[in-house]
Write an enzyme that holds these catalytic residues in place. Structure first.
Site, PDB file in Angstrom:
ATOM      1  N   GLY A  50       2.108   2.515  -8.152  1.00 47.05           N
ATOM      2  CA  GLY A  50       2.688   1.248  -7.739  1.00 47.05           C
ATOM      3  C   GLY A  50       4.173   1.153  -8.138  1.00 47.05           C
ATOM      4  O   GLY A  50       5.042   0.522  -7.499  1.00 47.05           O
ATOM      5  N   ASP A 105       5.363  -1.743 -12.023  1.00 45.00           N
ATOM      6  CA  ASP A 105       5.462  -2.517 -10.935  1.00 45.00           C
ATOM      7  C   ASP A 105       5.066  -3.878 -11.639  1.00 45.00           C
ATOM      8  O   ASP A 105       5.528  -4.848 -11.340  1.00 45.00           O
ATOM      9  CB  ASP A 105       4.774  -2.021  -9.833  1.00 45.00           C
ATOM     10  N   ASP A 108      -0.399  -7.017 -15.931  1.00 42.30           N
ATOM     11  CA  ASP A 108      -1.245  -7.990 -15.743  1.00 42.30           C
ATOM     12  C   ASP A 108      -2.246  -8.437 -17.043  1.00 42.30           C
ATOM     13  O   ASP A 108      -1.609  -9.033 -17.883  1.00 42.30           O
ATOM     14  CB  ASP A 108      -2.470  -7.510 -14.283  1.00 42.30           C
ATOM     15  N   VAL A 158      -0.887  -9.993  -5.650  1.00 43.20           N
ATOM     16  CA  VAL A 158       0.265  -9.879  -4.816  1.00 43.20           C
ATOM     17  C   VAL A 158       0.324  -8.239  -4.228  1.00 43.20           C
ATOM     18  O   VAL A 158      -0.252  -7.239  -5.002  1.00 43.20           O
ATOM     19  CB  VAL A 158       1.698  -9.885  -5.582  1.00 43.20           C
ATOM     20  N   ARG A 170       1.948  -0.943   0.559  1.00 39.02           N
ATOM     21  CA  ARG A 170       3.021  -0.466  -0.234  1.00 39.02           C
ATOM     22  C   ARG A 170       4.224  -0.354   0.293  1.00 39.02           C
ATOM     23  O   ARG A 170       5.379  -0.341  -0.594  1.00 39.02           O
ATOM     24  CB  ARG A 170       2.564   0.929  -0.894  1.00 39.02           C
TER      25      ARG A 170
HETATM   26  P1  5GP Z   1      -3.547  -4.390 -16.303  1.00 36.30           P
HETATM   27  O1  5GP Z   1      -4.537  -5.446 -16.162  1.00 36.30           O
HETATM   28  O2  5GP Z   1      -3.819  -3.105 -17.023  1.00 36.30           O
HETATM   29  O3  5GP Z   1      -2.110  -5.004 -16.737  1.00 36.30           O
HETATM   30  O4  5GP Z   1      -3.046  -3.933 -14.987  1.00 36.30           O
HETATM   31  C1  5GP Z   1      -3.645  -2.844 -14.223  1.00 36.30           C
HETATM   32  C2  5GP Z   1      -2.967  -2.499 -12.842  1.00 36.30           C
HETATM   33  O5  5GP Z   1      -3.731  -3.495 -11.870  1.00 36.30           O
HETATM   34  C3  5GP Z   1      -1.747  -2.401 -12.599  1.00 36.30           C
HETATM   35  O6  5GP Z   1      -0.840  -1.606 -13.162  1.00 36.30           O
HETATM   36  C4  5GP Z   1      -1.764  -2.648 -11.017  1.00 36.30           C
HETATM   37  O7  5GP Z   1      -1.843  -1.265 -10.606  1.00 36.30           O
HETATM   38  C5  5GP Z   1      -3.053  -3.457 -10.824  1.00 36.30           C
HETATM   39  N1  5GP Z   1      -2.574  -5.014 -10.634  1.00 36.30           N
HETATM   40  C6  5GP Z   1      -2.785  -5.968 -11.469  1.00 36.30           C
HETATM   41  N2  5GP Z   1      -2.276  -6.860 -10.714  1.00 36.30           N
HETATM   42  C7  5GP Z   1      -1.971  -6.796  -9.576  1.00 36.30           C
HETATM   43  C8  5GP Z   1      -1.857  -7.303  -8.314  1.00 36.30           C
HETATM   44  O8  5GP Z   1      -1.449  -8.500  -8.467  1.00 36.30           O
HETATM   45  N3  5GP Z   1      -1.634  -6.655  -7.129  1.00 36.30           N
HETATM   46  C9  5GP Z   1      -1.636  -5.396  -7.226  1.00 36.30           C
HETATM   47  N4  5GP Z   1      -1.628  -4.930  -5.901  1.00 36.30           N
HETATM   48  N5  5GP Z   1      -2.051  -4.620  -8.330  1.00 36.30           N
HETATM   49  C10 5GP Z   1      -2.399  -5.164  -9.250  1.00 36.30           C
END
Ligand code: 5GP
Length: 181
Positions: A50, A105, A108, A158, A170
């Site tokens: 990402g 990027d 979350d 998003v 992407r």
């Molecule tokens: P985490 O929950 O571990 O912080 O995020 C894990 C991964 O989930 C991120 O690196 C990203 O690849 C994916 N992710 C989280 N939120 C979103 C979002 O709103 N859109 C997209 N496309 N990927 C997300």
């Protein structure tokens, strides 16, 4: 920027953050890194897939020497009893006494970045910070809140600017938010 909704696979998305807003934020983040790491050995580590577009733009805006490495987070079943183990593929830089900034990027829940930080810390860097374009404060449950944040956004899905929905989207230059039915 287009004002129209777009369709990716089975979902509709509407324009959320424009290309020019993204670029303004990227420039601000690059300036902050230049200032905070002045005179220090800076190593940027971008998390694939990402962050590829964000990493490319931020690299172009940083007006000083900076090394960059691209890594991928992978989970695999251990051969022993330990079960799931995570590793960083492509992490082969010497980090001892170097200042590491992880480029993400989106942060979350923070689970991914917490794992990445602990794997990087095992290499004895002088410091580790996180620079993320997007941060979802309502979803975040991690231990290391990113120091550098482009946009704090609501807890909605998003796509665009490197982020995908089932591998598509992407290539979009701007960010789109999921349209909830
Ligand atoms: P985490 O929950 O571990 O912080 O995020 C894990 C991964 O989930 C991120 O690196 C990203 O690849 C994916 N992710 C989280 N939120 C979103 C979002 O709103 N859109 C997209 N496309 N990927 C997300």
């Amino acid at each position: 920027m287009t004002t129209k909704e777009i369709q990716i696979h089975d979902k509709s998305f509407y324009p959320f953050i424009s290309e020019s807003e993204i670029m303004t934020s990227v420039k601000t983040l690059a300036k902050a890194l230049e200032k905070d790491y002045e005179g220090k050995d800076l190593l940027l580590i971008a998390i694939l897939n990402g962050a590829f577009m964000f990493a490319s733009d931020i690299m172009k805006c940083i007006q000083r020497d900076a090394e960059i490495s691209f890594v991928k987070v992978s989970s695999y079943k251990g051969t022993q009893t330990s079960g799931r183990v995570d590793e960083l593929i492509g992490l082969n830089n010497n980090m001892e006494n170097r200042h590491v900034v992880i480029l993400e990027d989106i942060v979350d829940t923070g689970i991914t970045i917490d794992k990445v930080i602990s794997l990087i810390n095992a290499n004895d860097p002088a410091s580790v910070e996180v620079c993320t374009l997007l941060y979802k404060p309502e979803a975040y449950k991690g231990k290391h809140k990113p120091k550098y944040i482009g946009f704090e956004i609501p807890n909605k899905f998003v796509v665009g600017y490197g982020l995908d929905y089932n591998e598509l989207g992407r290539n979009l230059k701007e960010l789109y938010q999921l349209k909830e039915e």
